[in-house]
Design a protein around this motif. Structure first.
Motif, PDB file in Angstrom:
ATOM      1  N   LEU A 286      35.575   1.985  22.456  1.00 19.30           N
ATOM      2  CA  LEU A 286      36.912   2.483  22.110  1.00 19.30           C
ATOM      3  C   LEU A 286      36.861   3.913  21.596  1.00 19.30           C
ATOM      4  O   LEU A 286      37.763   4.718  21.863  1.00 19.30           O
ATOM      5  CB  LEU A 286      37.565   1.561  21.068  1.00 19.30           C
ATOM      6  CG  LEU A 286      37.983   0.174  21.583  1.00 19.30           C
ATOM      7  CD1 LEU A 286      38.432  -0.719  20.432  1.00 19.30           C
ATOM      8  CD2 LEU A 286      39.103   0.283  22.614  1.00 19.30           C
ATOM      9  N   GLU A 287      35.785   4.256  20.871  1.00 19.97           N
ATOM     10  CA  GLU A 287      35.609   5.637  20.389  1.00 19.97           C
ATOM     11  C   GLU A 287      35.393   6.580  21.564  1.00 19.97           C
ATOM     12  O   GLU A 287      35.878   7.717  21.571  1.00 19.97           O
ATOM     13  CB  GLU A 287      34.406   5.725  19.425  1.00 19.97           C
ATOM     14  CG  GLU A 287      34.658   5.144  18.054  1.00 19.97           C
ATOM     15  CD  GLU A 287      35.807   5.843  17.314  1.00 19.97           C
ATOM     16  OE1 GLU A 287      35.911   7.087  17.390  1.00 19.97           O
ATOM     17  OE2 GLU A 287      36.614   5.140  16.686  1.00 19.97           O
ATOM     18  N   PHE A 325      41.935  -7.224  18.887  1.00 24.17           N
ATOM     19  CA  PHE A 325      41.125  -6.201  18.210  1.00 24.17           C
ATOM     20  C   PHE A 325      41.248  -4.865  18.948  1.00 24.17           C
ATOM     21  O   PHE A 325      41.403  -3.806  18.324  1.00 24.17           O
ATOM     22  CB  PHE A 325      39.660  -6.662  18.174  1.00 24.17           C
ATOM     23  CG  PHE A 325      38.741  -5.713  17.449  1.00 24.17           C
ATOM     24  CD1 PHE A 325      38.561  -5.799  16.084  1.00 24.17           C
ATOM     25  CD2 PHE A 325      38.050  -4.718  18.150  1.00 24.17           C
ATOM     26  CE1 PHE A 325      37.704  -4.927  15.420  1.00 24.17           C
ATOM     27  CE2 PHE A 325      37.211  -3.841  17.502  1.00 24.17           C
ATOM     28  CZ  PHE A 325      37.028  -3.942  16.119  1.00 24.17           C
ATOM     29  N   THR A 326      41.188  -4.925  20.305  1.00 24.52           N
ATOM     30  CA  THR A 326      41.273  -3.697  21.113  1.00 24.52           C
ATOM     31  C   THR A 326      42.634  -3.025  20.939  1.00 24.52           C
ATOM     32  O   THR A 326      42.716  -1.796  20.832  1.00 24.52           O
ATOM     33  CB  THR A 326      41.028  -4.034  22.607  1.00 24.52           C
ATOM     34  OG1 THR A 326      39.755  -4.668  22.723  1.00 24.52           O
ATOM     35  CG2 THR A 326      41.055  -2.792  23.463  1.00 24.52           C
ATOM     36  N   ILE A 327      43.697  -3.813  20.906  1.00 25.02           N
ATOM     37  CA  ILE A 327      45.036  -3.243  20.716  1.00 25.02           C
ATOM     38  C   ILE A 327      45.172  -2.618  19.321  1.00 25.02           C
ATOM     39  O   ILE A 327      45.713  -1.523  19.163  1.00 25.02           O
ATOM     40  CB  ILE A 327      46.112  -4.335  20.958  1.00 25.02           C
ATOM     41  CG1 ILE A 327      46.144  -4.689  22.459  1.00 25.02           C
ATOM     42  CG2 ILE A 327      47.489  -3.861  20.514  1.00 25.02           C
ATOM     43  CD1 ILE A 327      46.864  -5.963  22.791  1.00 25.02           C
ATOM     44  N   ASP A 328      44.644  -3.326  18.311  1.00 27.70           N
ATOM     45  CA  ASP A 328      44.725  -2.808  16.931  1.00 27.70           C
ATOM     46  C   ASP A 328      43.986  -1.485  16.784  1.00 27.70           C
ATOM     47  O   ASP A 328      44.472  -0.560  16.126  1.00 27.70           O
ATOM     48  CB  ASP A 328      44.141  -3.827  15.943  1.00 27.70           C
ATOM     49  CG  ASP A 328      45.088  -4.998  15.711  1.00 27.70           C
ATOM     50  OD1 ASP A 328      46.287  -4.840  16.009  1.00 27.70           O
ATOM     51  OD2 ASP A 328      44.630  -6.060  15.256  1.00 27.70           O
ATOM     52  N   HIS A 329      42.789  -1.402  17.383  1.00 31.76           N
ATOM     53  CA  HIS A 329      41.927  -0.236  17.141  1.00 31.76           C
ATOM     54  C   HIS A 329      41.902   0.772  18.288  1.00 31.76           C
ATOM     55  O   HIS A 329      41.332   1.861  18.119  1.00 31.76           O
ATOM     56  CB  HIS A 329      40.486  -0.700  16.870  1.00 31.76           C
ATOM     57  CG  HIS A 329      40.344  -1.496  15.612  1.00 31.76           C
ATOM     58  ND1 HIS A 329      40.584  -2.856  15.567  1.00 31.76           N
ATOM     59  CD2 HIS A 329      40.000  -1.116  14.348  1.00 31.76           C
ATOM     60  CE1 HIS A 329      40.382  -3.287  14.336  1.00 31.76           C
ATOM     61  NE2 HIS A 329      40.031  -2.265  13.573  1.00 31.76           N
ATOM     62  N   GLY A 330      42.481   0.403  19.446  1.00 35.95           N
ATOM     63  CA  GLY A 330      42.321   1.311  20.582  1.00 35.95           C
ATOM     64  C   GLY A 330      43.562   1.629  21.383  1.00 35.95           C
ATOM     65  O   GLY A 330      43.494   2.455  22.306  1.00 35.95           O
ATOM     66  N   ASP A 363      47.701  -2.896  31.250  1.00 38.47           N
ATOM     67  CA  ASP A 363      48.356  -4.030  31.904  1.00 38.47           C
ATOM     68  C   ASP A 363      47.591  -5.330  31.635  1.00 38.47           C
ATOM     69  O   ASP A 363      48.187  -6.372  31.342  1.00 38.47           O
ATOM     70  CB  ASP A 363      48.436  -3.766  33.412  1.00 38.47           C
ATOM     71  CG  ASP A 363      49.337  -4.755  34.116  1.00 38.47           C
ATOM     72  OD1 ASP A 363      50.370  -5.124  33.543  1.00 38.47           O
ATOM     73  OD2 ASP A 363      49.004  -5.162  35.244  1.00 38.47           O
ATOM     74  N   LYS A 364      46.256  -5.273  31.727  1.00 37.93           N
ATOM     75  CA  LYS A 364      45.436  -6.478  31.512  1.00 37.93           C
ATOM     76  C   LYS A 364      45.530  -6.953  30.060  1.00 37.93           C
ATOM     77  O   LYS A 364      45.572  -8.158  29.798  1.00 37.93           O
ATOM     78  CB  LYS A 364      43.974  -6.188  31.879  1.00 37.93           C
ATOM     79  CG  LYS A 364      43.751  -6.080  33.376  1.00 37.93           C
ATOM     80  CD  LYS A 364      42.281  -6.115  33.718  1.00 37.93           C
ATOM     81  CE  LYS A 364      42.083  -6.234  35.225  1.00 37.93           C
ATOM     82  NZ  LYS A 364      40.689  -6.483  35.598  1.00 37.93           N
ATOM     83  N   LEU A 365      45.547  -6.004  29.136  1.00 40.67           N
ATOM     84  CA  LEU A 365      45.681  -6.373  27.716  1.00 40.67           C
ATOM     85  C   LEU A 365      47.042  -7.018  27.459  1.00 40.67           C
ATOM     86  O   LEU A 365      47.153  -8.003  26.731  1.00 40.67           O
ATOM     87  CB  LEU A 365      45.497  -5.138  26.828  1.00 40.67           C
ATOM     88  CG  LEU A 365      44.092  -4.527  26.782  1.00 40.67           C
ATOM     89  CD1 LEU A 365      44.114  -3.207  26.030  1.00 40.67           C
ATOM     90  CD2 LEU A 365      43.106  -5.479  26.124  1.00 40.67           C
ATOM     91  N   ASP A 376      54.332  -6.858  19.975  1.00 34.64           N
ATOM     92  CA  ASP A 376      55.095  -5.864  19.212  1.00 34.64           C
ATOM     93  C   ASP A 376      54.347  -4.549  19.058  1.00 34.64           C
ATOM     94  O   ASP A 376      54.958  -3.493  18.938  1.00 34.64           O
ATOM     95  CB  ASP A 376      55.457  -6.420  17.825  1.00 34.64           C
ATOM     96  CG  ASP A 376      56.602  -7.433  17.921  1.00 34.64           C
ATOM     97  OD1 ASP A 376      57.282  -7.424  18.968  1.00 34.64           O
ATOM     98  OD2 ASP A 376      56.784  -8.222  16.982  1.00 34.64           O
ATOM     99  N   HIS A 377      53.002  -4.607  19.058  1.00 33.81           N
ATOM    100  CA  HIS A 377      52.206  -3.370  18.933  1.00 33.81           C
ATOM    101  C   HIS A 377      52.541  -2.404  20.070  1.00 33.81           C
ATOM    102  O   HIS A 377      52.610  -1.200  19.871  1.00 33.81           O
ATOM    103  CB  HIS A 377      50.707  -3.694  18.979  1.00 33.81           C
ATOM    104  CG  HIS A 377      50.182  -4.198  17.662  1.00 33.81           C
ATOM    105  ND1 HIS A 377      50.002  -3.377  16.578  1.00 33.81           N
ATOM    106  CD2 HIS A 377      49.808  -5.441  17.286  1.00 33.81           C
ATOM    107  CE1 HIS A 377      49.520  -4.105  15.570  1.00 33.81           C
ATOM    108  NE2 HIS A 377      49.390  -5.362  15.974  1.00 33.81           N
TER     109      HIS A 377
END
Length: 927
Positions: A286-287, A325-330, A363-365, A376-377
């Protein structure tokens, strides 16, 4: 002293016994002499094997190990379980330093005599020697490879060879373990530090081999090398290195998430907890997504890894914590990538595919989330909060290409349309380009297109007319094309004035044929046509423009996923092979009565116009273009694209006259992968196209070589009850064609479990399907498995076949009679059985042999002959005592006639057989 007078001896048994006495006395040479003489005289294989085994023992004494092994092998060839010969060969092979072969022989000895201590001791000793030798050999090879690779003065070819050998060795578990144990990780790190592409690639690929399927070793390598180090390597601006490092990360992920099947015992939960490492890898990727230090290729691979490993592969799995986790951090990082403008300074390094991959990931997420609160994110993203309007609108385009629902909601937000208007009115070309692309992506759905038509058409027209930049002009044109085709193929829902869409299409064709323009810009022209060809006038104009079609086919060869998709869409539209809803006349009347909208078909979308377009496309070389597209890499050829290509093939194969041309240009071969891989609908369409071709063509020409066997499975899939009648019928015709070629194909059809389905269709009410199934069975009855099914009791298979011989349909009658003739010829028991399944058998048989069609009559007469030849004398007598004898006599006495000669000859053969059985007497004239 024993004296052997071999001149007087000619018995091999005596010579063997004499040789045994010499061997016991220690006279090995004389024993060999006796055994050699005996081998030349002996004819009994078992005795000869004993002689060779004994001579093998002599050669062992003489230390002639090659001859000893050879003689023992000759004995083993006769009796594979001869433990004495096996053990003697083992002893000889060990002395010849062929330890692996010796080990196999003593292993067989210990299997035959598991309690023999000599065998067990030899087995243990040889196993230890092989292990030591292998370990020493592997260790020295590993060290030697590293010495070559890290030697600055070493020849380049030797280095490349050593690097390849190291990679190959690491793919085997034993080799990977030796590299790891022999201080391999620090040496591989030294190779990485050289910075040389070949060395880095070799090191990365070796690490990938070492990490494959071994959790403990993978975790050790991660901690020794470091995740940051691997990310920095993937970040370099080299496509090969980025791809190799991505593969390494994938191997690591697979091993840590279940790719390792080893049992580690109680320590596994404590020592091999990989959750922290997996979380660290996810954070590191993600970084990389939004880091300026990462190259475009590195960013692509980071996004690809996230696409492959974050969303759940199976929606039944409840754990989707990685997506959350990916949505929250990336999420913001991914949107930042979508918002980048390559033409502006100080942007993230990217390739042409980076933003598209980012949209796919979004789209996949989105699809992996289970409920609205989790989504909502996404909805919290507000383009108004981004630093610059241009980045906000580009990020919006990314969402519209990914989770369209989110992008669609954002377009309707206050201020977004104004933002697009402002960018369209900007003097900067980059602003105009971003705004135009956003308008294009936001008009995907009909409801949104209507909104954009009222708000954005004037903007696009102004840009199209005023701009001198061809790239912006073509994008504005595509936007207008998309909006103009918003009504689909509904003639009554045209968005623009009469003739406007044709003008847009003409400009698209002009740009498509302009080879001076770059591929990326011409791609937009194909996309415009993909929308506009929903209009039948545009379709007709396009297929008449052969240079434009050929230019499109040429562009389809490029390695671009979006071009392949756009070309496939255009071809589907031109052939009208898209899914059509069947409209019931009653519902149309009801809709008109209630003043609801009723879709209208364009006059040029009728069958005769479609057929003309298909002929034009075939002439322009569409089959060659399709075969090239099918060969594209799987990453480029999505299941949706494959399905569209299958639809096009099916439409092109509709006319039987065109199927030869399809085969000649490789269409048959190209359809096989489409029928085996892809979406369920795509596979059915491709299988149906294969059935159409195989039903009327010579399969050996249409599907040369081994490919002909690959065709069977797709054809059998069309026999499923859920398939429609046309698909069932054409599949049966094509299987009949294949079954008539050779035994191997017939066996393949049976292996694919087609027989129960074919039998089921023989009971079908539809005449054509029943006839096709019977013809197919007729070609399959030569197989023993099919004959056995007819011999089984407790079913009506044979009865059905006999009764079909009395049907009025001549084709069905011919097929049933042919099957019955072959069955009764192959299995004499069936001659008796057919008389027991129905009382009408005699009447049916008479009807066959009196038939006016020679082919049917011939089959009936063959059945009569088979009954006479069935060894059932009572049945033969019953047959001759009936009216059949009179019929045979009339046919047999007929004058020779080339058109009916086959029938006449079989009738005469039947009469001769009846005479041989003594059922009738030969006709004699009085003296």
């Amino acid at each position: 002293r024993i004296v052997c007078n071999m001149g007087e001896m000619a018995d091999p048994i005596q010579l063997k016994d004499e040789g045994n006495k010499h061997f016991q006395a220690g006279e090995v040479d004389k024993a060999i002499e006796c055994y050699t003489k005996a081998t030349k005289l002996c004819k009994d294989k078992k005795v000869l094997a004993v002689i060779y085994r004994n001579r093998s023992a002599c050669f062992l004494k003489k230390e002639s190990y090659t001859n000893a092994a050879s003689d023992a092998s000759k004995a083993i060839d006769v009796d594979a379980a001869d433990v004495k010969a096996l053990f003697r060969r083992c002893q000889a092979l060990e002395k010849l330093d062929k330890l692996d072969m010796a080990f196999k022989d003593v292993q067989r000895c210990s299997t035959i005599e598991p309690k023999n201590k000599t065998f067990l001791e030899t087995l243990r000793r040889l196993g230890a020697e092989i292990q030591a030798k292998t370990t020493f050999s592997t260790d020295s090879r590993v060290q030697n490879m590293f010495d070559i690779l890290l030697d600055e003065e070493m020849d380049k070819d030797k280095k490349e060879k050593a690097a390849n050998n190291l990679v190959v060795l690491a793919r085997e578990d034993a080799g990977a373990e030796r590299i790891f144990q022999n201080n391999g990780v620090p040496l591989l790190l030294d190779m990485l530090e050289t910075g040389k592409v070949e060395m880095v690639l070799a090191a990365i690929r070796t690490f990938a081999g070492m990490c494959t399927g071994h959790k403990a070793r993978t975790m050790a390598i991660i901690h020794l090398v470091g995740i940051d180090k691997l990310c920095s390597i993937m970040a370099v601006d080299n496509e090969d290195i980025a791809l190799a490092t991505s593969d390494l990360f994938q191997c690591i992920n697979d091993s840590l998430t279940g790719g390792d099947r080893r049992i580690y015992g109680k320590e596994e939960a404590l020592v091999l907890d990989a959750s922290k490492d997996l979380k660290s890898i996810l954070m590191a990727l993600l970084e990389m997504v939004a880091s300026k230090k990462v190259s475009g290729h590195g960013r692509d691979q980071a996004l690809n890894l996230l696409c492959r490993n974050v969303p759940r592969k199976d929606k039944k799995d409840h754990d989707h914590s990685k997506s959350l986790f990916t949505i929250d951090h990336g999420l913001k990082k991914i949107l930042k990538v979508c918002g980048q403008i390559p033409d502006l300074p100080d942007q993230l390094p990217m390739t042409e595919n980076t933003q598209l991959i980012a949209s796919v990931l979004l789209d996949k997420l989105w699809d992996d989330l289970r409920c609205d609160p989790e989504r909502d994110h996404y909805r919290e993203f507000d383009p108004n909060d981004m630093d610059r309007n241009i980045h906000a609108i580009n990020a919006l385009s990314g969402l519209l290409q990914g989770p369209f629902e989110v992008g669609n909601q954002l377009v309707g937000r206050q201020g977004i349309m104004e933002m697009m208007v402002a960018l369209c009115g900007s003097e900067r070309e980059v602003d105009q380009m971003v705004a135009v692309e956003a308008l294009i992506h936001s008009s995907t759905k009909m409801s949104r297109a209507s909104f954009i038509i009222t708000n954005g058409v004037s903007l696009l027209k102004d840009i199209y007319k005023k701009t001198k930049n061809e790239k912006i002009k073509i994008r504005a044109l595509v936007g207008l094309c998309k909006l103009g085709s918003a009504g689909g193929d509904d003639y009554s829902m045209r968005q623009f004035a009469e003739g406007s869409t044709e003008k847009l299409a003409k400009q698209c064709r002009k740009w498509l044929c302009n080879s001076a323009m770059d591929t990326k810009t011409r791609k937009w022209a194909i996309e415009g046509l993909a929308y506009l060809t929903q209009d039948a006038d545009v379709k007709d104009d396009f297929v008449e423009d052969e240079p434009a079609m050929k230019a499109m086919f040429e562009l389809a060869k490029s390695k671009d996923k979006t071009i392949l998709y756009a070309v496939a869409c255009t071809l589907v539209n031109c052939t009208n092979s898209y899914e059509k809803k069947e409209i019931m006349p009653e519902l149309v009347q009801l809709a008109k009565f209630s003043k609801q909208h009723v879709p209208e078909q364009h006059p040029k979308d009728k069958k005769d116009f479609i057929q003309k377009r298909v002929k034009r496309m075939l002439k322009a070389g569409v089959i060659s273009a399709l075969t090239v597209m099918v060969k594209a890499d799987n990453l480029l050829l999505t299941d949706q694209t494959k399905e569209m290509l299958a639809r096009v093939f099916l439409a092109l194969a509709d006319d039987a006259k065109d199927r030869g041309m399809i085969c000649a240009h490789g269409g048959g071969k190209a359809l096989i992968p489409l029928a085996l891989e892809g979406s369920a609908i795509g596979k059915i369409r491709a299988s149906h196209a294969l059935a159409k071709i195989a039903a009327v063509s010579n399969p050996e020409i249409a599907f040369p070589g081994e490919r002909i066997y690959e065709v069977v499975r797709p054809l059998v899939s069309l026999l499923h009850p859920e398939r429609d009648g046309v698909q069932n019928y054409e599949a049966l015709l094509s299987l009949t064609n294949l079954a008539g070629l050779n035994d191997k194909l017939r066996v393949k059809i049976l292996k694919e479990k087609a027989l129960p389905e074919i039998e089921q269709y023989m009971f079908e009410d539809h005449d054509h399907i029943r006839q096709a199934a019977t013809e197919c069975m007729c070609n399959l009855v030569t197989c023993k498995e099919v004959q056995d099914r007819y011999l089984e009791d407790g079913n009506d298979r044979l009865k059905l076949l006999v009764l079909m011989c009395a049907e009025d349909d001549e084709k069905l009658q011919r097929a049933a009679a042919g099957a019955l003739a072959m069955l009764t010829a192959a299995q004499k028991k069936l001659c008796t059985k057919m008389t027991l399944v129905t009382l009408q058998w005699m009447e049916i048989l008479q009807r066959l042999i009196l038939h006016d069609q020679p082919q049917i009559q011939h089959r009936g007469l063959v059945i009569v002959y088979n009954i006479l030849n069935s060894d059932d004398n009572e049945l033969a007598k019953k047959l001759i005592e009936s009216e059949i004898l009179e019929i045979l006599t009339v046919i047999g006495k007929a004058m020779d006639n080339p058109k009916r000669q086959l029938v006449i000859d079989v009738a005469r053969t039947c009469l001769v057989k009846a005479m041989d059985l003594g059922l009738i007497k030969p006709f004699t004239t009085p003296s």
